[in-house]
Write a protein that holds these residues in place. Structure first.
Motif, PDB file in Angstrom:
ATOM      1  N   ARG A   1       7.531  15.176  -4.873  1.00 20.73           N
ATOM      2  CA  ARG A   1       6.846  15.826  -5.998  1.00 20.73           C
ATOM      3  C   ARG A   1       5.703  16.667  -5.459  1.00 20.73           C
ATOM      4  N   ASN A   2       5.689  17.938  -5.859  1.00 21.50           N
ATOM      5  CA  ASN A   2       4.628  18.855  -5.421  1.00 21.50           C
ATOM      6  C   ASN A   2       4.491  18.862  -3.906  1.00 21.50           C
ATOM      7  N   SER A   3       5.640  18.928  -3.217  1.00 21.65           N
ATOM      8  CA  SER A   3       5.692  18.967  -1.746  1.00 21.65           C
ATOM      9  C   SER A   3       5.092  17.720  -1.106  1.00 21.65           C
ATOM     10  N   GLU A   4       5.052  16.611  -1.837  1.00 15.87           N
ATOM     11  CA  GLU A   4       4.419  15.393  -1.336  1.00 15.87           C
ATOM     12  C   GLU A   4       5.334  14.193  -1.564  1.00 15.87           C
ATOM     13  N   ILE A   5       5.345  13.263  -0.612  1.00 13.36           N
ATOM     14  CA  ILE A   5       6.106  12.027  -0.754  1.00 13.36           C
ATOM     15  C   ILE A   5       5.149  10.845  -0.763  1.00 13.36           C
ATOM     16  N   GLU A   6       5.531   9.794  -1.486  1.00  6.23           N
ATOM     17  CA  GLU A   6       4.753   8.566  -1.528  1.00  6.23           C
ATOM     18  C   GLU A   6       5.615   7.443  -0.969  1.00  6.23           C
ATOM     19  N   VAL A   7       5.104   6.749   0.041  1.00  6.50           N
ATOM     20  CA  VAL A   7       5.869   5.720   0.733  1.00  6.50           C
ATOM     21  C   VAL A   7       5.153   4.381   0.620  1.00  6.50           C
ATOM     22  N   ALA A   8       5.891   3.350   0.190  1.00  4.39           N
ATOM     23  CA  ALA A   8       5.348   1.993   0.180  1.00  4.39           C
ATOM     24  C   ALA A   8       5.419   1.457   1.606  1.00  4.39           C
ATOM     25  N   VAL A   9       4.263   1.269   2.233  1.00  9.02           N
ATOM     26  CA  VAL A   9       4.200   0.899   3.650  1.00  9.02           C
ATOM     27  C   VAL A   9       4.241  -0.614   3.818  1.00  9.02           C
ATOM     28  N   LYS A  10       5.123  -1.095   4.695  1.00 12.68           N
ATOM     29  CA  LYS A  10       5.203  -2.514   5.007  1.00 12.68           C
ATOM     30  C   LYS A  10       4.230  -2.838   6.145  1.00 12.68           C
ATOM     31  N   ASP A  11       4.151  -4.121   6.502  1.00 11.23           N
ATOM     32  CA  ASP A  11       3.278  -4.529   7.600  1.00 11.23           C
ATOM     33  C   ASP A  11       3.699  -3.870   8.904  1.00 11.23           C
TER      34      ASP A  11
ATOM     35  N   PRO B   1       0.829  -1.206   0.000  1.00  8.59           N
ATOM     36  CA  PRO B   1       0.000   0.000   0.000  1.00  8.59           C
ATOM     37  C   PRO B   1       0.861   1.253   0.000  1.00  8.59           C
ATOM     38  N   ILE B   2       0.391   2.286  -0.668  1.00 10.14           N
ATOM     39  CA  ILE B   2       1.113   3.547  -0.785  1.00 10.14           C
ATOM     40  C   ILE B   2       0.514   4.587   0.150  1.00 10.14           C
ATOM     41  N   GLN B   3       1.364   5.219   0.944  1.00  9.46           N
ATOM     42  CA  GLN B   3       0.944   6.289   1.850  1.00  9.46           C
ATOM     43  C   GLN B   3       1.452   7.615   1.293  1.00  9.46           C
ATOM     44  N   LYS B   4       0.549   8.586   1.083  1.00 11.43           N
ATOM     45  CA  LYS B   4       0.925   9.905   0.587  1.00 11.43           C
ATOM     46  C   LYS B   4       0.951  10.893   1.751  1.00 11.43           C
ATOM     47  N   LEU B   5       2.072  11.611   1.867  1.00 13.43           N
ATOM     48  CA  LEU B   5       2.245  12.557   2.964  1.00 13.43           C
ATOM     49  C   LEU B   5       2.733  13.897   2.414  1.00 13.43           C
ATOM     50  N   GLN B   6       2.074  14.962   2.817  1.00 11.55           N
ATOM     51  CA  GLN B   6       2.455  16.298   2.357  1.00 11.55           C
ATOM     52  C   GLN B   6       3.336  16.976   3.394  1.00 11.55           C
ATOM     53  N   LEU B   7       4.384  17.648   2.928  1.00 12.21           N
ATOM     54  CA  LEU B   7       5.333  18.323   3.811  1.00 12.21           C
ATOM     55  C   LEU B   7       4.919  19.784   3.976  1.00 12.21           C
TER      56      LEU B   7
ATOM     57  N   ILE C   1       3.141  15.875   7.194  1.00 13.07           N
ATOM     58  CA  ILE C   1       4.287  15.921   8.095  1.00 13.07           C
ATOM     59  C   ILE C   1       4.613  17.392   8.306  1.00 13.07           C
ATOM     60  N   LEU C   2       4.500  17.846   9.549  1.00 11.94           N
ATOM     61  CA  LEU C   2       4.743  19.245   9.875  1.00 11.94           C
ATOM     62  C   LEU C   2       6.185  19.409  10.349  1.00 11.94           C
ATOM     63  N   LEU C   3       6.948  20.244   9.646  1.00  9.66           N
ATOM     64  CA  LEU C   3       8.359  20.449   9.965  1.00  9.66           C
ATOM     65  C   LEU C   3       8.545  21.783  10.688  1.00  9.66           C
ATOM     66  N   GLN C   4       9.328  21.734  11.764  1.00 14.26           N
ATOM     67  CA  GLN C   4       9.582  22.940  12.537  1.00 14.26           C
ATOM     68  C   GLN C   4      10.785  23.684  11.958  1.00 14.26           C
ATOM     69  N   PRO C   5      10.611  24.932  11.531  1.00 12.86           N
ATOM     70  CA  PRO C   5      11.720  25.665  10.912  1.00 12.86           C
ATOM     71  C   PRO C   5      12.813  26.009  11.910  1.00 12.86           C
ATOM     72  N   ASP C   6      14.045  26.091  11.418  1.00 10.63           N
ATOM     73  CA  ASP C   6      15.185  26.557  12.196  1.00 10.63           C
ATOM     74  C   ASP C   6      15.254  28.073  12.019  1.00 10.63           C
ATOM     75  N   ASP C   7      15.053  28.805  13.113  1.00 12.56           N
ATOM     76  CA  ASP C   7      14.913  30.262  13.021  1.00 12.56           C
ATOM     77  C   ASP C   7      16.125  30.928  12.373  1.00 12.56           C
ATOM     78  N   TYR C   8      17.332  30.566  12.809  1.00  6.95           N
ATOM     79  CA  TYR C   8      18.522  31.204  12.271  1.00  6.95           C
ATOM     80  C   TYR C   8      18.727  30.867  10.797  1.00  6.95           C
ATOM     81  N   ALA C   9      18.429  29.631  10.434  1.00  3.40           N
ATOM     82  CA  ALA C   9      18.564  29.229   9.031  1.00  3.40           C
ATOM     83  C   ALA C   9      17.582  30.015   8.162  1.00  3.40           C
TER      84      ALA C   9
END
Length: 301
Positions: free
Chosen positions: A172-182, A136-142, A210-218
């Protein structure tokens, strides 16, 4: 064969040894990325207990043509990394192989093709038996955790961890597709602008983001490089606050021409004036010191 010819062979052996640890790398020295270089440095230190510098790799390994043989102590390190006791054994072994190769090339070629054919049949059979069903494929947006905006693909990298090895996932388009194992599948997200995050997903997971926390200085550094701020004095004061006094900057030059090195003062002087060349720079890697200040930056022009 000359010693330079044997050095070219050794360079190929180093690539083969590297691919044993990172099987997804299928390129050559020309396509060997800055991340690959860091990986190689760590592997050499781990296997030989000796070090090799990034600058040396650019000078001797990434160069297509070598006009001069490197120092023997460096040749010994690379030979040991490739499975030999040293440079002398590597040269001796390959001289023997060269002589024998001319005598038995035809027989070896036949055996090779027969062996490859049997191996392909075996692999296809194993894959068919081991994976009869499509995973099964899991789609996750960043997304940015604070702004909830999607993150550009060029600013992040995603990996799955399989058998303690990283396997890169296309974005692709800020999204990743992951083949999920058992069992739980671990995803690692890395970026010079966001804090590293590891996420586990499985078939039952309803996660879509997936929510990413930005690095302020970066993020501040990115704004300095891309903006049209004219008040250079203010910009210089702000840079002094976020950059470590021990800052090291590596700028990767175009057309694989090597790299330039800057300290804090040199890099700050370059950034205070918002030129087009500065705006075109792309940050590849950022490291912070114990106080959170930026102490290392890798940039691509």
């Amino acid at each position: 064969m000359t010693e330079l010819d044997f050095f070219q062979l050794l360079k190929q052996e180093v690539l083969l040894a590297y691919q044993k640890q990172y099987p997804y790398f299928k390129g050559n020295w020309k396509s060997f990325s800055s991340q690959d270089i860091q990986n190689l440095i760590e592997l050499v230190e781990e296997k030989t207990r000796q070090s090799i510098s990034e600058k040396w790799i650019y000078t001797h390994l990434k160069a297509e043509i070598n006009s001069k043989l490197p120092r023997k102590d460096m040749l010994d390190i690379l030979s040991q990394f490739s499975g030999f006791s040293g440079w002398d054994e590597f040269v001796f072994t390959n001289k023997e192989i060269t002589v024998g190769k001319k005598e038995s090339q035809s027989k070896k070629r036949k055996k090779y093709f027969i062996g490859v054919g049997l191996l392909v049949v075996l692999i296809v059979t194993i894959v068919f038996l081991a994976y009869p069903e499509k995973k099964p494929i899991q789609k996750l947006q960043l997304k940015n955790e604070f702004t909830n905006e999607t993150i550009q693909a060029k600013e992040v990298k995603a990996y799955t961890i399989e058998d303690n090895k990283k396997v890169e996932i296309p974005i692709r388009n800020s999204e990743i597709e992951v083949a999920v194992k058992d069992e739980n599948t671990k995803i690692v997200i890395q970026s010079p602008y966001y804090k590293k995050q590891e996420v586990k997903v499985n078939k039952a997971s309803d996660k879509t983001e997936i929510l990413l926390q930005p690095d302020d200085y970066a993020m501040m550094l990115k704004a300095f490089m891309k903006s049209d701020i004219k008040d250079w004095e203010t910009r210089k004061i702000q840079l002094n606050k976020i950059l470590s006094d021990n800052l090291e900057v590596i700028v990767m030059l175009k057309n694989d021409l090597g790299a330039e090195y800057f300290n804090k003062n040199e890099f700050s002087e370059k950034l205070v004036i918002p030129t087009e060349s500065v705006k075109r720079m792309q940050i590849l890697e950022i490291k912070n010191d114990n106080e959170g200040k930026i102490e290392f930056i890798r940039i691509k022009q």
